[in-house]
Each structure stands twice: as structure tokens, then as C-alpha cells.
Motif scaffolding. Sequence first.
Motif, PDB file in Angstrom:
ATOM      1  N   GLU A 185       0.817  -1.213   0.000  1.00  0.00           N
ATOM      2  CA  GLU A 185       0.000   0.000   0.000  1.00  0.00           C
ATOM      3  C   GLU A 185       0.848   1.260   0.000  1.00  0.00           C
ATOM      4  O   GLU A 185       0.524   2.235  -0.687  1.00  0.00           O
ATOM      5  N   ARG A 186       1.930   1.271   0.783  1.00  0.00           N
ATOM      6  CA  ARG A 186       2.783   2.457   0.877  1.00  0.00           C
ATOM      7  C   ARG A 186       4.231   2.060   0.596  1.00  0.00           C
ATOM      8  O   ARG A 186       5.018   1.878   1.523  1.00  0.00           O
ATOM      9  N   PRO A 187       4.584   1.933  -0.673  1.00  0.00           N
ATOM     10  CA  PRO A 187       5.944   1.502  -1.008  1.00  0.00           C
ATOM     11  C   PRO A 187       6.983   2.550  -0.622  1.00  0.00           C
ATOM     12  O   PRO A 187       6.788   3.753  -0.819  1.00  0.00           O
ATOM     13  N   SER A 188       8.075   2.078  -0.062  1.00  0.00           N
ATOM     14  CA  SER A 188       9.207   2.959   0.204  1.00  0.00           C
ATOM     15  C   SER A 188       9.972   3.177  -1.106  1.00  0.00           C
ATOM     16  O   SER A 188       9.777   2.441  -2.078  1.00  0.00           O
ATOM     17  N   TYR A 189      10.847   4.178  -1.137  1.00  0.00           N
ATOM     18  CA  TYR A 189      11.521   4.486  -2.397  1.00  0.00           C
ATOM     19  C   TYR A 189      12.909   5.071  -2.163  1.00  0.00           C
ATOM     20  O   TYR A 189      13.215   5.640  -1.116  1.00  0.00           O
ATOM     21  N   LEU A 190      13.737   4.892  -3.184  1.00  0.00           N
ATOM     22  CA  LEU A 190      15.027   5.555  -3.304  1.00  0.00           C
ATOM     23  C   LEU A 190      15.014   6.258  -4.655  1.00  0.00           C
ATOM     24  O   LEU A 190      14.996   5.611  -5.698  1.00  0.00           O
ATOM     25  N   ASP A 191      14.982   7.584  -4.634  1.00  0.00           N
ATOM     26  CA  ASP A 191      14.870   8.400  -5.846  1.00  0.00           C
ATOM     27  C   ASP A 191      16.228   9.043  -6.115  1.00  0.00           C
ATOM     28  O   ASP A 191      16.622  10.003  -5.441  1.00  0.00           O
ATOM     29  N   VAL A 192      16.947   8.516  -7.095  1.00  0.00           N
ATOM     30  CA  VAL A 192      18.303   8.969  -7.413  1.00  0.00           C
ATOM     31  C   VAL A 192      18.237   9.915  -8.605  1.00  0.00           C
ATOM     32  O   VAL A 192      17.761   9.547  -9.673  1.00  0.00           O
ATOM     33  N   ARG A 200      28.630   5.341  -3.773  1.00  0.00           N
ATOM     34  CA  ARG A 200      28.051   4.176  -4.423  1.00  0.00           C
ATOM     35  C   ARG A 200      26.625   4.001  -3.900  1.00  0.00           C
ATOM     36  O   ARG A 200      26.326   4.286  -2.744  1.00  0.00           O
ATOM     37  N   ILE A 201      25.776   3.516  -4.761  1.00  0.00           N
ATOM     38  CA  ILE A 201      24.368   3.422  -4.394  1.00  0.00           C
ATOM     39  C   ILE A 201      24.150   2.442  -3.235  1.00  0.00           C
ATOM     40  O   ILE A 201      23.282   2.664  -2.383  1.00  0.00           O
ATOM     41  N   ASN A 202      24.953   1.396  -3.162  1.00  0.00           N
ATOM     42  CA  ASN A 202      24.800   0.455  -2.050  1.00  0.00           C
ATOM     43  C   ASN A 202      25.179   1.075  -0.715  1.00  0.00           C
ATOM     44  O   ASN A 202      24.626   0.710   0.327  1.00  0.00           O
ATOM     45  N   ARG A 203      26.123   2.021  -0.740  1.00  0.00           N
ATOM     46  CA  ARG A 203      26.476   2.682   0.512  1.00  0.00           C
ATOM     47  C   ARG A 203      25.310   3.513   1.025  1.00  0.00           C
ATOM     48  O   ARG A 203      25.064   3.591   2.237  1.00  0.00           O
ATOM     49  N   ILE A 204      24.570   4.142   0.119  1.00  0.00           N
ATOM     50  CA  ILE A 204      23.390   4.893   0.527  1.00  0.00           C
ATOM     51  C   ILE A 204      22.368   3.953   1.169  1.00  0.00           C
ATOM     52  O   ILE A 204      21.790   4.263   2.217  1.00  0.00           O
ATOM     53  N   VAL A 205      22.153   2.803   0.561  1.00  0.00           N
ATOM     54  CA  VAL A 205      21.209   1.827   1.111  1.00  0.00           C
ATOM     55  C   VAL A 205      21.690   1.329   2.470  1.00  0.00           C
ATOM     56  O   VAL A 205      20.903   1.209   3.416  1.00  0.00           O
ATOM     57  N   ASP A 206      22.972   1.076   2.586  1.00  0.00           N
ATOM     58  CA  ASP A 206      23.522   0.594   3.860  1.00  0.00           C
ATOM     59  C   ASP A 206      23.387   1.632   4.961  1.00  0.00           C
ATOM     60  O   ASP A 206      22.996   1.316   6.096  1.00  0.00           O
ATOM     61  N   GLN A 207      23.693   2.882   4.635  1.00  0.00           N
ATOM     62  CA  GLN A 207      23.729   3.923   5.659  1.00  0.00           C
ATOM     63  C   GLN A 207      22.359   4.493   5.996  1.00  0.00           C
ATOM     64  O   GLN A 207      22.139   4.944   7.118  1.00  0.00           O
ATOM     65  N   HIS A 208      21.448   4.484   5.045  1.00  0.00           N
ATOM     66  CA  HIS A 208      20.177   5.180   5.267  1.00  0.00           C
ATOM     67  C   HIS A 208      18.942   4.290   5.178  1.00  0.00           C
ATOM     68  O   HIS A 208      17.827   4.757   5.425  1.00  0.00           O
ATOM     69  N   ALA A 209      19.131   3.010   4.822  1.00  0.00           N
ATOM     70  CA  ALA A 209      17.990   2.093   4.758  1.00  0.00           C
ATOM     71  C   ALA A 209      18.302   0.775   5.452  1.00  0.00           C
ATOM     72  O   ALA A 209      17.619  -0.227   5.191  1.00  0.00           O
ATOM     73  N   GLY A 210      19.306   0.783   6.295  1.00  0.00           N
ATOM     74  CA  GLY A 210      19.639  -0.421   7.048  1.00  0.00           C
ATOM     75  C   GLY A 210      20.058  -1.595   6.193  1.00  0.00           C
ATOM     76  O   GLY A 210      19.920  -2.747   6.603  1.00  0.00           O
ATOM     77  N   GLY A 211      20.580  -1.303   4.990  1.00  0.00           N
ATOM     78  CA  GLY A 211      21.033  -2.372   4.104  1.00  0.00           C
ATOM     79  C   GLY A 211      19.921  -3.066   3.338  1.00  0.00           C
ATOM     80  O   GLY A 211      20.189  -4.000   2.584  1.00  0.00           O
ATOM     81  N   ILE A 212      18.684  -2.607   3.510  1.00  0.00           N
ATOM     82  CA  ILE A 212      17.539  -3.205   2.814  1.00  0.00           C
ATOM     83  C   ILE A 212      17.053  -2.234   1.743  1.00  0.00           C
ATOM     84  O   ILE A 212      16.695  -1.091   2.042  1.00  0.00           O
ATOM     85  N   TRP A 213      17.048  -2.686   0.493  1.00  0.00           N
ATOM     86  CA  TRP A 213      16.617  -1.813  -0.592  1.00  0.00           C
ATOM     87  C   TRP A 213      15.158  -1.396  -0.399  1.00  0.00           C
ATOM     88  O   TRP A 213      14.307  -2.230  -0.073  1.00  0.00           O
ATOM     89  N   PRO A 214      14.855  -0.098  -0.613  1.00  0.00           N
ATOM     90  CA  PRO A 214      13.450   0.313  -0.626  1.00  0.00           C
ATOM     91  C   PRO A 214      12.679  -0.425  -1.721  1.00  0.00           C
ATOM     92  O   PRO A 214      13.269  -1.003  -2.640  1.00  0.00           O
ATOM     93  N   ASP A 215      11.363  -0.388  -1.638  1.00  0.00           N
ATOM     94  CA  ASP A 215      10.522  -1.111  -2.600  1.00  0.00           C
ATOM     95  C   ASP A 215      10.729  -0.618  -4.029  1.00  0.00           C
ATOM     96  O   ASP A 215      10.721  -1.411  -4.976  1.00  0.00           O
TER      97      ASP A 215
END
Length: 217
Positions: free
Chosen positions: A33-40, A129-144
Motif C-alpha cells: 500500500e505504501r511503497p518505500s523508495y530511493l529516488d536517485v 556508491r548506491i549500495n552505501r546509501i542503502v547501507d547507511q540510510h535504509a539499514g542495508g535493505i533496498w526500498p521497494d
Amino acid sequence: MTGHRDQWFGGRTYAQHGDDLAVLNIFKRLGIERPSYLDVGAYHPFDLSNTALLYERGSRGINVEPNEAQHALFLKARPDDINLCVGVAPVHGWMTFHHVAADPGRFTFDKATAMTLGIVRSVELPVMRINRIVDQHAGGIWPDLLSIDIEGLDVDVLNSAEFEDHPPRVVIVEADNGSGDTSHELAALMAVKGFVPHSWCGSNMIFVRAADQALIW
């Protein structure tokens, strides 16, 4: 006219090609219902945004925009998101960011693309690197949702992305920014990473996890 009461996702789209409505439809099929996102390459909190409608409907995520003036707009208009003023590249460090004689949405780290538009000035900016952003700001779990539009470096950044653990469910990426069509290259790259093309929205390709195909069709 402001829309009809029976429109599932409202009567408004902020994205350039209605991409946000297409993405919301996919997530409805996935039961999210409420997908999380990473907008690059987020550019603007509402104008031509693939994630503004999601934010308006209660989703939250991460916006990455290296242009300080544009980043400041996110801090004001979307304070509940994580808003980063940094570039994204295949390597961590510093790169030259080119301001061009066009809309700020066309500013880019890719010199070849910038030269076709006319470079006005260039500045050195930090990139991650995009994975570092995910690691540092999303707990290592990719947004939806991963939305990426970085004017010429899209393929390189996606190639560097590691999706092995908790990959996004949907990826939307610019396949033709006027400097060349990268759709075949993107399709081959995303296939290796476990994604299949779902549809086109204007110049953007939407990919979904191969494992989710049965849930969407």
C-alpha cells in the motif's frame, strides 16, 4: 476538474509520463500500500517527480539530489523523507558535476552528455556508491522502488548496484535522455540482476523482479 472519486490513485500525476500511476498500480498488484523508495537524481520534490504522488499518499523514502538549490526544495517540501545532497556514481569519492545550459534536471556528472547541452560551469562534488546509501540510510535493505534518472550514468550506476540481499521490487530508469537509447543494454543488465521489463512510460523503462511476474500478470 480535479479527478473522479473512483480513481484508485487520484486524479493527479506529478511524473513526466504518468510513471507514478503505473508504479502505484504495480504495487497494488503486489499488495504493497505504501511503497518505500530511493529516488536517485530526484531533481524536484513535485515537478516531474516519480515519487511525489507516493509521498502524498503516505509513502516515505530517500531522495538523492546533488544540486544544492534543488536539494533545498526537498528539505522544505518533503521533510519526512531522507534528503541527501550528494552524487551517485559507480565509485565512492569525488566527481565533476556539470551545470548545463538547460533545465537543472539535465545537470550531470557525465561530461559527454553535458557537452551536448553546453557546459556553463563545473564543480567538484562528493559521490557515493548506491549500495552505501542503502547501507547507511535504509539499514542495508533496498526500498521497494528504485527510481533513477542521472543523465548518462544510469547504466553504470545500475551495473555497480548489488541486489543480492533484499533487492527492490520495482526499478524505473531513464532509457533515453535524448543522447542515445540504452534500452537493450538496460534489459540485458537487469536480466542478470533478476529483473524483467514490465513496461515503458515515455522515455523510462519499468522493471520488476522476475520472481514477482506471476503476481502482476
